[in-house]
Scaffold this motif. Structure first.
Motif, PDB file in Angstrom:
ATOM      1  N   LEU A  43       0.995  -1.506  -0.100  1.00 50.08           N
ATOM      2  CA  LEU A  43      -0.134  -0.243   0.080  1.00 50.08           C
ATOM      3  C   LEU A  43       1.272   1.211   0.289  1.00 50.08           C
ATOM      4  O   LEU A  43       1.731   1.554   0.419  1.00 50.08           O
ATOM      5  CB  LEU A  43      -0.793  -0.153   1.298  1.00 50.08           C
ATOM      6  CG  LEU A  43      -2.236   1.199   0.854  1.00 50.08           C
ATOM      7  CD1 LEU A  43      -2.688   1.308   0.328  1.00 50.08           C
ATOM      8  CD2 LEU A  43      -2.567   1.162   2.596  1.00 50.08           C
ATOM      9  N   LEU A  44       0.443   1.807  -0.979  1.00 53.03           N
ATOM     10  CA  LEU A  44       1.740   3.175  -1.344  1.00 53.03           C
ATOM     11  C   LEU A  44       0.937   4.584  -1.048  1.00 53.03           C
ATOM     12  O   LEU A  44       1.840   5.579   0.010  1.00 53.03           O
ATOM     13  CB  LEU A  44       2.164   3.327  -2.628  1.00 53.03           C
ATOM     14  CG  LEU A  44       2.331   2.454  -3.023  1.00 53.03           C
ATOM     15  CD1 LEU A  44       2.907   2.572  -4.895  1.00 53.03           C
ATOM     16  CD2 LEU A  44       4.265   2.222  -3.219  1.00 53.03           C
ATOM     17  N   GLY A  45      -0.004   4.712  -0.265  1.00 52.53           N
ATOM     18  CA  GLY A  45      -0.966   5.530  -0.065  1.00 52.53           C
ATOM     19  C   GLY A  45      -3.062   5.510  -0.421  1.00 52.53           C
ATOM     20  O   GLY A  45      -3.086   4.784  -0.931  1.00 52.53           O
ATOM     21  N   ILE A  46      -2.916   6.745  -0.265  1.00 50.94           N
ATOM     22  CA  ILE A  46      -4.712   6.580   0.436  1.00 50.94           C
ATOM     23  C   ILE A  46      -5.635   7.807  -0.617  1.00 50.94           C
ATOM     24  O   ILE A  46      -4.767   8.904   0.270  1.00 50.94           O
ATOM     25  CB  ILE A  46      -5.584   5.819   1.209  1.00 50.94           C
ATOM     26  CG1 ILE A  46      -5.002   4.794   1.336  1.00 50.94           C
ATOM     27  CG2 ILE A  46      -6.962   6.137   1.243  1.00 50.94           C
ATOM     28  CD1 ILE A  46      -5.814   4.215   2.943  1.00 50.94           C
ATOM     29  N   VAL A  47      -5.816   8.120  -1.334  1.00 46.94           N
ATOM     30  CA  VAL A  47      -6.746   9.433  -1.854  1.00 46.94           C
ATOM     31  C   VAL A  47      -8.207   9.297  -0.587  1.00 46.94           C
ATOM     32  O   VAL A  47      -8.570   8.757  -1.483  1.00 46.94           O
ATOM     33  CB  VAL A  47      -5.879   9.710  -3.415  1.00 46.94           C
ATOM     34  CG1 VAL A  47      -7.136  10.603  -3.697  1.00 46.94           C
ATOM     35  CG2 VAL A  47      -4.914   9.441  -3.696  1.00 46.94           C
ATOM     36  N   MET A  48      -7.804  10.463  -0.318  1.00 48.53           N
ATOM     37  CA  MET A  48      -9.671  10.140   0.657  1.00 48.53           C
ATOM     38  C   MET A  48     -10.334  11.587  -0.672  1.00 48.53           C
ATOM     39  O   MET A  48      -9.403  12.533  -0.376  1.00 48.53           O
ATOM     40  CB  MET A  48      -9.667  10.666   1.635  1.00 48.53           C
ATOM     41  CG  MET A  48      -8.653   9.237   2.839  1.00 48.53           C
ATOM     42  SD  MET A  48      -9.494   7.505   2.571  1.00 48.53           S
ATOM     43  CE  MET A  48     -11.388   8.496   3.908  1.00 48.53           C
ATOM     44  N   ASP A  77     -16.596  11.525  -1.827  1.00 49.13           N
ATOM     45  CA  ASP A  77     -17.856  10.484  -1.839  1.00 49.13           C
ATOM     46  C   ASP A  77     -16.898   9.075  -2.412  1.00 49.13           C
ATOM     47  O   ASP A  77     -17.736   8.104  -2.384  1.00 49.13           O
ATOM     48  CB  ASP A  77     -18.599  10.824  -2.763  1.00 49.13           C
ATOM     49  CG  ASP A  77     -18.286  11.070  -4.170  1.00 49.13           C
ATOM     50  OD1 ASP A  77     -17.248  11.602  -4.126  1.00 49.13           O
ATOM     51  OD2 ASP A  77     -18.717  10.382  -5.042  1.00 49.13           O
ATOM     52  N   LYS A  78     -15.575   9.271  -2.309  1.00 55.23           N
ATOM     53  CA  LYS A  78     -15.313   7.901  -3.190  1.00 55.23           C
ATOM     54  C   LYS A  78     -13.027   7.829  -2.338  1.00 55.23           C
ATOM     55  O   LYS A  78     -12.314   9.120  -2.780  1.00 55.23           O
ATOM     56  CB  LYS A  78     -15.131   8.711  -4.317  1.00 55.23           C
ATOM     57  CG  LYS A  78     -14.949   7.484  -4.938  1.00 55.23           C
ATOM     58  CD  LYS A  78     -14.516   7.902  -7.063  1.00 55.23           C
ATOM     59  CE  LYS A  78     -13.888   6.227  -7.911  1.00 55.23           C
ATOM     60  NZ  LYS A  78     -13.628   6.856  -9.490  1.00 55.23           N
ATOM     61  N   SER A  79     -12.903   7.112  -1.866  1.00 56.47           N
ATOM     62  CA  SER A  79     -11.711   6.896  -1.726  1.00 56.47           C
ATOM     63  C   SER A  79     -11.021   5.978  -2.827  1.00 56.47           C
ATOM     64  O   SER A  79     -11.633   5.059  -2.769  1.00 56.47           O
ATOM     65  CB  SER A  79     -11.298   6.547   0.015  1.00 56.47           C
ATOM     66  OG  SER A  79     -11.914   7.148   0.730  1.00 56.47           O
ATOM     67  N   THR A  80      -9.364   5.924  -2.803  1.00 57.87           N
ATOM     68  CA  THR A  80      -9.154   5.169  -3.473  1.00 57.87           C
ATOM     69  C   THR A  80      -7.724   4.674  -3.152  1.00 57.87           C
ATOM     70  O   THR A  80      -7.039   5.650  -2.807  1.00 57.87           O
ATOM     71  CB  THR A  80      -8.600   6.493  -5.346  1.00 57.87           C
ATOM     72  OG1 THR A  80      -9.794   6.460  -5.618  1.00 57.87           O
ATOM     73  CG2 THR A  80      -8.016   5.343  -5.659  1.00 57.87           C
ATOM     74  N   ALA A  81      -7.279   3.953  -3.585  1.00 55.89           N
ATOM     75  CA  ALA A  81      -5.562   3.181  -2.979  1.00 55.89           C
ATOM     76  C   ALA A  81      -5.457   3.108  -3.746  1.00 55.89           C
ATOM     77  O   ALA A  81      -5.514   2.811  -4.885  1.00 55.89           O
ATOM     78  CB  ALA A  81      -6.771   1.896  -1.927  1.00 55.89           C
ATOM     79  N   LEU A  82      -3.850   3.434  -3.969  1.00 58.22           N
ATOM     80  CA  LEU A  82      -2.952   3.082  -4.224  1.00 58.22           C
ATOM     81  C   LEU A  82      -1.714   1.806  -4.031  1.00 58.22           C
ATOM     82  O   LEU A  82      -1.524   2.105  -3.070  1.00 58.22           O
ATOM     83  CB  LEU A  82      -1.634   4.866  -4.515  1.00 58.22           C
ATOM     84  CG  LEU A  82      -2.543   5.805  -4.959  1.00 58.22           C
ATOM     85  CD1 LEU A  82      -1.549   7.111  -4.466  1.00 58.22           C
ATOM     86  CD2 LEU A  82      -2.957   5.639  -6.485  1.00 58.22           C
ATOM     87  N   LEU A  83      -1.769   1.225  -5.092  1.00 58.53           N
ATOM     88  CA  LEU A  83      -1.162  -0.298  -4.161  1.00 58.53           C
ATOM     89  C   LEU A  83      -0.120  -0.625  -5.551  1.00 58.53           C
ATOM     90  O   LEU A  83      -0.450  -0.594  -6.493  1.00 58.53           O
ATOM     91  CB  LEU A  83      -2.419  -1.602  -4.517  1.00 58.53           C
ATOM     92  CG  LEU A  83      -3.493  -1.348  -3.505  1.00 58.53           C
ATOM     93  CD1 LEU A  83      -4.270  -2.377  -3.885  1.00 58.53           C
ATOM     94  CD2 LEU A  83      -2.693  -1.488  -2.202  1.00 58.53           C
TER      95      LEU A  83
END
Length: 170
Positions: free
Chosen positions: A98-103, A106-112
């Motif tokens: 897991l590199l990071g999470i963008v909040m 209404d939508k959360s995105t994970a950078l994997l």
């Protein structure tokens, strides 16, 4: 106007500029705080020489042994507590990080990071047979069949490591 008069005016302007700069420097010097700088000087301790150590003088080993090494309530970690629990040992996906999470609102995105490169993933996305079940501010939950894996941005502390206050101060 002659060049001599022009040069005299330039010299006069430069001298006035230098005088203003000197006046500004004096005002800054006088207007600044007169408090002395505080320099921390640790107490100097004389180290015992080799002859003193060989004779047992100057080491004060008994005083060092009488002092507590840890604060109240701290105990060494048992070797059994250092072994990773079975659930933690199985809860890894080879090649995923897991590199990071963008909040967003209404939508959360994970950078994997995967073996195929960096992927963006939201809830219900499929990545190499794993389904993204949850994306929070600090972690992503993936599942594949009966397996569930939590990838966290913040490294989890081993359960055997307990942090506490030093000298009763939080």
């Amino acid at each position: 106007m002659t060049t001599g008069a022009l040069n005299a005016r330039i010299r006069l302007a430069l001298l006035a500029l230098i005088a203003l700069a000197a006046l500004a420097a004096v005002l800054l010097w006088v207007g600044s705080s007169s408090e002395e700088l505080r320099v921390v000087r640790p107490a100097m301790q004389a180290l015992p020489g080799e002859a003193d150590i060989a004779a047992g003088r100057g080491t004060e080993l008994s005083a060092a042994l009488q002092r507590p090494l840890f604060w109240d309530g701290r105990v060494p970690i048992a070797s059994s507590a250092l072994a990773p629990p079975a659930a933690q040992a199985e809860a890894k996906i080879e090649g995923f990080k897991l590199l990071g999470i963008v909040m967003d609102r209404d939508k959360s995105t994970a950078l994997l990071a995967t073996p195929q490169g960096v992927k963006r993933a939201t809830v219900d996305d499929q990545i190499q047979g794993w389904t993204v079940r949850l994306v929070t501010q600090t972690e992503v939950v993936l599942s594949s069949g009966e397996k569930h894996v939590e990838l966290s941005v913040i490294p989890k502390r081993h359960p055997g490591i307990k942090l506490g206050p030093v000298d009763g101060k939080p």
